[in-house]
Scaffold this active site. Structure first.
Site, PDB file in Angstrom:
ATOM      1  N   THR A 128       0.351  -0.995   0.050  1.00  0.00           N
ATOM      2  CA  THR A 128      -0.117   0.177  -0.295  1.00  0.00           C
ATOM      3  C   THR A 128       0.871   1.000  -0.143  1.00  0.00           C
ATOM      4  OG1 THR A 128      -1.348  -1.374   0.952  1.00  0.00           O
ATOM      5  CG2 THR A 128      -1.670   1.305   1.276  1.00  0.00           C
ATOM      6  N   GLU A 168      -5.904  -6.298   3.675  1.00  0.00           N
ATOM      7  CA  GLU A 168      -6.538  -7.344   2.542  1.00  0.00           C
ATOM      8  C   GLU A 168      -7.512  -7.311   1.940  1.00  0.00           C
ATOM      9  OE1 GLU A 168      -4.218 -10.644   3.617  1.00  0.00           O
ATOM     10  OE2 GLU A 168      -3.181 -10.287   5.086  1.00  0.00           O
ATOM     11  N   GLN A 201     -24.175  -4.875  23.235  1.00  0.00           N
ATOM     12  CA  GLN A 201     -25.201  -4.211  23.589  1.00  0.00           C
ATOM     13  C   GLN A 201     -25.800  -5.276  24.694  1.00  0.00           C
ATOM     14  OE1 GLN A 201     -26.475  -1.169  22.246  1.00  0.00           O
ATOM     15  NE2 GLN A 201     -28.694  -1.980  23.044  1.00  0.00           N
ATOM     16  N   THR A 214       1.708  -3.612   8.424  1.00  0.00           N
ATOM     17  CA  THR A 214       1.906  -4.450   9.231  1.00  0.00           C
ATOM     18  C   THR A 214       3.205  -5.275   9.322  1.00  0.00           C
ATOM     19  OG1 THR A 214      -0.599  -4.939   9.126  1.00  0.00           O
ATOM     20  CG2 THR A 214       1.223  -6.486  10.834  1.00  0.00           C
ATOM     21  N   HIS A 270     -34.754 -13.191  28.427  1.00  0.00           N
ATOM     22  CA  HIS A 270     -35.547 -12.119  28.130  1.00  0.00           C
ATOM     23  C   HIS A 270     -35.298 -11.900  26.181  1.00  0.00           C
ATOM     24  CE1 HIS A 270     -35.990  -9.889  31.382  1.00  0.00           C
ATOM     25  NE2 HIS A 270     -34.895  -9.301  31.792  1.00  0.00           N
ATOM     26  N   ARG A 322     -25.936 -11.142  34.362  1.00  0.00           N
ATOM     27  CA  ARG A 322     -27.276 -10.282  34.718  1.00  0.00           C
ATOM     28  C   ARG A 322     -28.763 -10.513  34.667  1.00  0.00           C
ATOM     29  NH1 ARG A 322     -25.680  -4.959  36.260  1.00  0.00           N
ATOM     30  NH2 ARG A 322     -27.088  -3.247  35.229  1.00  0.00           N
ATOM     31  N   SER A 349     -14.287  -4.636   2.185  1.00  0.00           N
ATOM     32  CA  SER A 349     -15.479  -5.754   2.071  1.00  0.00           C
ATOM     33  C   SER A 349     -16.010  -5.308   0.654  1.00  0.00           C
ATOM     34  CB  SER A 349     -16.303  -4.743   2.767  1.00  0.00           C
ATOM     35  OG  SER A 349     -16.430  -5.793   3.984  1.00  0.00           O
TER      36      SER A 349
HETATM   37  C1  FAD Z   1      -4.317  -1.884  10.243  1.00  0.00           C
HETATM   38  C2  FAD Z   1      -3.891  -2.230   8.807  1.00  0.00           C
HETATM   39  C3  FAD Z   1      -2.764  -2.665   7.967  1.00  0.00           C
HETATM   40  C4  FAD Z   1      -1.839  -2.985   7.388  1.00  0.00           C
HETATM   41  N1  FAD Z   1      -1.713  -3.866   6.992  1.00  0.00           N
HETATM   42  C5  FAD Z   1      -1.087  -4.339   5.613  1.00  0.00           C
HETATM   43  C6  FAD Z   1       0.119  -4.197   4.892  1.00  0.00           C
HETATM   44  O1  FAD Z   1       0.770  -5.110   5.729  1.00  0.00           O
HETATM   45  N2  FAD Z   1       0.386  -4.133   3.590  1.00  0.00           N
HETATM   46  C7  FAD Z   1       0.495  -3.450   2.801  1.00  0.00           C
HETATM   47  O2  FAD Z   1       0.323  -3.460   1.968  1.00  0.00           O
HETATM   48  N3  FAD Z   1      -0.768  -2.732   3.261  1.00  0.00           N
HETATM   49  C8  FAD Z   1      -1.584  -3.091   4.694  1.00  0.00           C
HETATM   50  N4  FAD Z   1      -1.981  -2.093   4.899  1.00  0.00           N
HETATM   51  C9  FAD Z   1      -3.214  -1.350   3.894  1.00  0.00           C
HETATM   52  C10 FAD Z   1      -4.464  -2.004   3.212  1.00  0.00           C
HETATM   53  O3  FAD Z   1      -4.679  -2.481   2.612  1.00  0.00           O
HETATM   54  C11 FAD Z   1      -5.116  -1.002   3.204  1.00  0.00           C
HETATM   55  O4  FAD Z   1      -6.121   0.310   3.847  1.00  0.00           O
HETATM   56  C12 FAD Z   1      -6.856  -1.754   1.732  1.00  0.00           C
HETATM   57  O5  FAD Z   1      -6.685  -1.914   0.823  1.00  0.00           O
HETATM   58  C13 FAD Z   1      -8.059  -0.057   1.536  1.00  0.00           C
HETATM   59  O6  FAD Z   1      -6.390   1.255   1.081  1.00  0.00           O
HETATM   60  P1  FAD Z   1      -6.881   2.389   1.311  1.00  0.00           P
HETATM   61  O7  FAD Z   1      -6.640   2.432   2.470  1.00  0.00           O
HETATM   62  O8  FAD Z   1      -5.193   3.252  -0.325  1.00  0.00           O
HETATM   63  O9  FAD Z   1      -8.949   2.535   0.602  1.00  0.00           O
HETATM   64  P2  FAD Z   1      -9.105   2.815  -0.709  1.00  0.00           P
HETATM   65  O10 FAD Z   1      -8.387   2.334  -1.552  1.00  0.00           O
HETATM   66  O11 FAD Z   1      -8.920   4.054  -0.792  1.00  0.00           O
HETATM   67  O12 FAD Z   1     -10.630   3.572  -0.594  1.00  0.00           O
HETATM   68  C14 FAD Z   1     -11.498   3.938   0.239  1.00  0.00           C
HETATM   69  C15 FAD Z   1     -12.797   3.063  -0.454  1.00  0.00           C
HETATM   70  O13 FAD Z   1     -13.518   3.546  -1.567  1.00  0.00           O
HETATM   71  C16 FAD Z   1     -13.405   1.911  -0.935  1.00  0.00           C
HETATM   72  N5  FAD Z   1     -13.657   1.291  -3.146  1.00  0.00           N
HETATM   73  C17 FAD Z   1     -12.072   1.661  -3.711  1.00  0.00           C
HETATM   74  N6  FAD Z   1     -12.253   1.253  -4.783  1.00  0.00           N
HETATM   75  C18 FAD Z   1     -13.778   0.869  -5.424  1.00  0.00           C
HETATM   76  C19 FAD Z   1     -13.882   0.430  -6.557  1.00  0.00           C
HETATM   77  N7  FAD Z   1     -13.498  -0.452  -7.318  1.00  0.00           N
HETATM   78  N8  FAD Z   1     -16.218  -0.407  -5.961  1.00  0.00           N
HETATM   79  C20 FAD Z   1     -15.994   0.520  -4.498  1.00  0.00           C
HETATM   80  N9  FAD Z   1     -15.240  -0.029  -3.970  1.00  0.00           N
HETATM   81  C21 FAD Z   1     -14.008   0.771  -4.014  1.00  0.00           C
HETATM   82  C22 FAD Z   1     -13.014   1.374  -0.242  1.00  0.00           C
HETATM   83  O14 FAD Z   1     -13.596  -0.401  -0.066  1.00  0.00           O
HETATM   84  C23 FAD Z   1     -13.104   1.991   0.770  1.00  0.00           C
HETATM   85  O15 FAD Z   1     -14.232   1.600   1.449  1.00  0.00           O
HETATM   86  C24 FAD Z   1      -3.096  -1.964   6.290  1.00  0.00           C
HETATM   87  C25 FAD Z   1      -3.602  -1.157   6.523  1.00  0.00           C
HETATM   88  C26 FAD Z   1      -4.268  -1.262   7.846  1.00  0.00           C
HETATM   89  C27 FAD Z   1      -5.476   0.113   8.244  1.00  0.00           C
END
Ligand code: FAD
Length: 395
Positions: A128, A378, A351, A160, A293, A283, A381
């Site tokens: 990323t 990874e 809740q 990570t 309940h 509880r 959704s």
């Molecule tokens: C705690 C943590 C650990 C992580 N570990 C790693 C790691 O070890 N290595 C690594 O490389 N990365 C890692 N990541 C990165 C992680 O995989 C990304 O944050 C994730 O893939 C989403 O990318 P983004 O944050 O850039 O969101 P974006 O890609 O900018 O997405 C933003 C929103 O738009 C939605 N979206 C984007 N494209 C579409 C589409 N085509 N259709 C519909 N919706 C869409 C997404 O679902 C999201 O809701 C980590 C992130 C976190 C927070």
């Protein structure tokens, strides 16, 4: 179809559960509060043989059912998902290496990824970037060939184990004309000039897990450090130029590791379910335990059923990853379902505890915070639904 776990699997599950109960649960809130990296727990996991290359060889690589790793992951995440990621975070770069590396690369790098029980190490997979998360084709980090070396430049975020990692696998673009097909993964060892950890993120949940920026500035590594070796890379690019290869090593790894991520989410959901069920038996309101309940009993019934559904999808995907191939994005289905179940179940657990669910004297609010990442990392959704939708369109 046999739903019975073998005796060995039951023993494995109990062994890991005991470790989670005695070594992880008791320190979970400490690491959640302090955000320290859980080296002492990783060391203990290494000493008992849970965090070792041998565990991966014996219990994972030689396991024809594919279930051993998900079984272990569910238990450690039942203990604490953040600490668990400290233990298993190395699994992601390890899978990338195992999937695309040469035997020589495996022999050389795996010991450096794990270290020894006296001096354990961890590894990171850095994909990323600030402008490229879901859209992996937008990566800006470059790898340029210069004689016998690669020169890497760029900025990785959210990795990570990115800070403490001894070994980092970095995905970079070699040939921008090929989009993500022009990318490759590079192995960068300890004490390599030109690579450094940047900002460590502060997070909502899984706070024991290190999530860090990794910066590459004219980072020079030997030619053979490209995953799979330089000859294979050139052949891959040739193929992509002529016929269009489907996806990069990192994307393929994500598909294969999704059942493992799903198992982690199931572990958090189960922890929250068990705690809220037991609480509901104790509880009392209006003269009876709240489990009597209907409003509470029905919540618990749905939670139990959803956890089972998520686990069954996870086990099926894990079995397919080992024994077959995914036909309808079953890996994505398991991760999507389990992530969303973990969020829903932990929310319901809060809740059920009422006000006590919201305060830090009880572990439920932490599970609620921890669960959310499983709908984001990874593959979010939304991206899982996209992958499943595309598989359906192809079928
Ligand atoms: C705690 C943590 C650990 C992580 N570990 C790693 C790691 O070890 N290595 C690594 O490389 N990365 C890692 N990541 C990165 C992680 O995989 C990304 O944050 C994730 O893939 C989403 O990318 P983004 O944050 O850039 O969101 P974006 O890609 O900018 O997405 C933003 C929103 O738009 C939605 N979206 C984007 N494209 C579409 C589409 N085509 N259709 C519909 N919706 C869409 C997404 O679902 C999201 O809701 C980590 C992130 C976190 C927070």
């Amino acid at each position: 179809m046999d739903f019975q776990l073998s005796e060995d699997q039951q023993t494995l599950r109990k062994w890991v559960h005991d470790f989670a109960e005695t070594e992880i649960r008791p320190v979970a809130s400490h690491y959640d509060e302090t955000e320290e990296f859980p080296w002492p727990v990783i060391k203990k996991a290494s000493e008992i043989g849970l965090y070792t290359p041998e565990f991966y060889m014996d219990a994972v690589a030689n396991d024809q059912t594919g279930l051993n790793l998900p079984l272990a992951l569910e238990e450690t995440c039942w203990g604490c998902a953040g600490i668990s990621l400290g233990i298993w975070g190395t699994g992601l770069p390890l899978s990338t290496l195992a999937y695309s590396g040469t035997p020589d690369q495996l022999m050389h790098w795996v010991p450096l990824m794990f270290g020894t029980p006296d001096d354990p190490k961890v590894a990171a997979l850095c994909v990323t970037e600030p402008g490229a998360g879901s859209d992996v084709s937008a990566l800006r980090t470059t790898a340029r060939r210069d004689g016998d070396e690669w020169v890497l430049n760029g900025q990785k975020i959210f990795a990570t184990n990115g800070g403490p990692a001894n070994v980092r696998i970095v995905v970079a673009t070699v040939d921008p004309n090929l989009g993500h097909r022009g990318q490759a993964a590079f192995i960068i060892g300890p004490d390599t000039p030109g690579i450094r950890a940047g900002k460590k993120e502060q997070k909502l949940g899984i706070r024991a897990s290190d999530t860090s920026e990794v910066i590459l500035e004219d980072c020079r590594i030997p030619l053979e450090n490209v995953l799979g070796g330089p000859e294979k890379l050139e052949a891959k690019f040739e193929k992509a130029r002529s016929e269009g290869a489907r996806s990069s090593a990192a994307l393929k790894t994500f598909e294969m590791t999704r059942p493992s991520v799903a198992a982690q989410a199931v572990g958090i959901a189960r922890a929250a379910f068990e705690f809220s069920r037991d609480y509901a038996k104790e509880r009392q309101t209006f003269g009876r335990p709240i489990i009597e309940h209907e409003g509470i009993a029905f919540k618990l019934a749905d939670m139990a059923m959803e956890i089972d559904a998520a686990r069954l999808l996870t086990w099926r995907a894990a079995w397919l990853a080992r024994n077959g191939t995914f036909e309808h994005a079953e890996g994505s289905m398991s991760k999507l379902k389990a992530g969303e179940v973990a969020v829903a179940v932990t929310e319901q657990a809060v809740q059920i505890l009422g006000g006590y669910g919201y305060i830090k004297d009880f572990p439920v609010e932490k599970w609620y915070r921890d669960a959310k990442i499983y709908t984001i990392f990874e593959g979010t959704s939304e991206i899982q639904r996209l992958v499943i939708g595309r598989a359906l369109a192809r079928s």
